[in-house]
Write a protein that holds these residues in place. Sequence first.
Motif, PDB file in Angstrom:
ATOM      1  N   ASN A 159      35.913   5.690   6.157  1.00  0.00           N
ATOM      2  CA  ASN A 159      37.180   6.348   5.822  1.00  0.00           C
ATOM      3  C   ASN A 159      38.132   6.453   7.010  1.00  0.00           C
ATOM      4  N   GLU A 160      37.946   5.557   7.997  1.00  0.00           N
ATOM      5  CA  GLU A 160      38.797   5.528   9.194  1.00  0.00           C
ATOM      6  C   GLU A 160      38.707   6.817  10.008  1.00  0.00           C
ATOM      7  N   ARG A 161      37.577   7.548   9.876  1.00  0.00           N
ATOM      8  CA  ARG A 161      37.463   8.829  10.568  1.00  0.00           C
ATOM      9  C   ARG A 161      36.380   8.851  11.641  1.00  0.00           C
ATOM     10  N   GLU A 164      50.050   3.555   6.814  1.00  0.00           N
ATOM     11  CA  GLU A 164      50.204   4.951   6.434  1.00  0.00           C
ATOM     12  C   GLU A 164      49.448   5.868   7.390  1.00  0.00           C
ATOM     13  N   LYS A 213      50.984  14.420   6.591  1.00  0.00           N
ATOM     14  CA  LYS A 213      49.970  13.782   5.759  1.00  0.00           C
ATOM     15  C   LYS A 213      50.623  12.742   4.876  1.00  0.00           C
ATOM     16  N   ASN A 214      49.865  11.674   4.606  1.00  0.00           N
ATOM     17  CA  ASN A 214      50.317  10.629   3.672  1.00  0.00           C
ATOM     18  C   ASN A 214      51.756  10.201   3.944  1.00  0.00           C
ATOM     19  N   SER A 223      45.644   4.540   8.079  1.00  0.00           N
ATOM     20  CA  SER A 223      45.015   3.745   7.022  1.00  0.00           C
ATOM     21  C   SER A 223      44.575   2.391   7.564  1.00  0.00           C
ATOM     22  N   ARG A 250      54.344   7.324   5.293  1.00  0.00           N
ATOM     23  CA  ARG A 250      54.467   5.887   5.493  1.00  0.00           C
ATOM     24  C   ARG A 250      54.941   5.592   6.917  1.00  0.00           C
ATOM     25  N   ILE A 293      47.452   8.845   7.298  1.00  0.00           N
ATOM     26  CA  ILE A 293      46.765   9.589   6.247  1.00  0.00           C
ATOM     27  C   ILE A 293      46.777  11.083   6.534  1.00  0.00           C
ATOM     28  N   ASP A 294      46.495  11.431   7.790  1.00  0.00           N
ATOM     29  CA  ASP A 294      46.446  12.855   8.128  1.00  0.00           C
ATOM     30  C   ASP A 294      46.558  13.036   9.642  1.00  0.00           C
TER      31      ASP A 294
END
Length: 375
Positions: free
Chosen positions: A232-234, A160, A170-171, A155, A173, A162-163
């Motif tokens: 989206n940070e991708r 986090e 996934k998701n 993130s 912390r 994310i994936d």
Amino acid sequence: MLYEKTTNIEVRKYNRNTIYRFIYNSKKTSKQEIAKNLGVSLPTIAQHLKTLSEEGLISEDGEFKSTGGRKAKAIVCVKDSRISAGLDITQNHISIVLVDLGGNILKNIRIEKHFENSDEYYKNVAGILCEFIENSEFRNSKILGVGISIPGIISSDKKEIIDSHVLHIKNTRCEELIKHIPYECIFCNDANAAGKAELWNEDSEKNIIYLSLSNSVGGSIYYNEKMYLGDNERAGEFGHMVIMPNGKQCYCGQKGCVDAYCSAKVLSDSTKGKLSEFFTLLNNSNKEQVEIWKDYINKLAIVINNLRMAFDCNIILGGYVGAYLDEHIDEVKNSISKYNTFEIDIKYLRVCHYKLESSAVGAALLHIEDFIKQI
């Protein structure tokens, strides 16, 4: 040009940081050389040098030859006055490095360890990390923190995961992974970290694509010396570009992805997972490895050419495969030239400088980058 006003705290900090960066980027320099290049008075420089020296960040290292007057003292950065640790977590192993302010690897270790999303795993990794630092000859240096790289999307607030298809989480912390580590931690994507390591000491390249060819394929994009992460940070997920519709199955669930054709596993699967053995057999002209290699670089050439068409900038090949490409780069370039519409001479392509633990190094550099900014 530096500011001479020394009453303003921000101006003083700017001056001090600019002087330090000048010394950092010089092998050796002198007060006179700093004054000449930065356009500031010697008394102001002397004041900042005194502070930097007291903090252990710079030191005197001999004298320059006399040009007729008093010999100038040679000033250098003390690169190991601060240390940063890098931890690269993969599916099957962890790598740890200690890196100095110059981005130099002081010590490193790689341990086979299958990833588990469990507190026991994280506690064990923290123990290995702390023991590695405590048992090093640099344990008395000031540790800035630990940078942690993983094969996944982080993130924007770095809190986090994310994936991560590779780690099957996934998701999650980030605090769950680091609660047993007694140092400040920063998370980053592994390919982005490797790209940062490659560009750390590069002055000439403002725009660059880093293509990571490890057990999964990824990459990073640098535009005007800054990493581009996307909305989206991708950004840089080159491994999941489709180059062969309805082709080989990719671990992400799609078919025909770059990862299915250009990951290190495509090569090492023929030698029971040992990539070094693959290249040994290839160099000995073993028929099986030669045929695998021809198909591999043909698919790789398509990927590289597509990246060149899209971004029109230099490209670095890194990751596990990149470490072996120095003696094979001409083969790769010849294959690319068949697809390139605009250029035959593939000068834009080069092999990575870091042959080992580039992601761990890049992660460690996040702390060093922040530290240098605040000097």
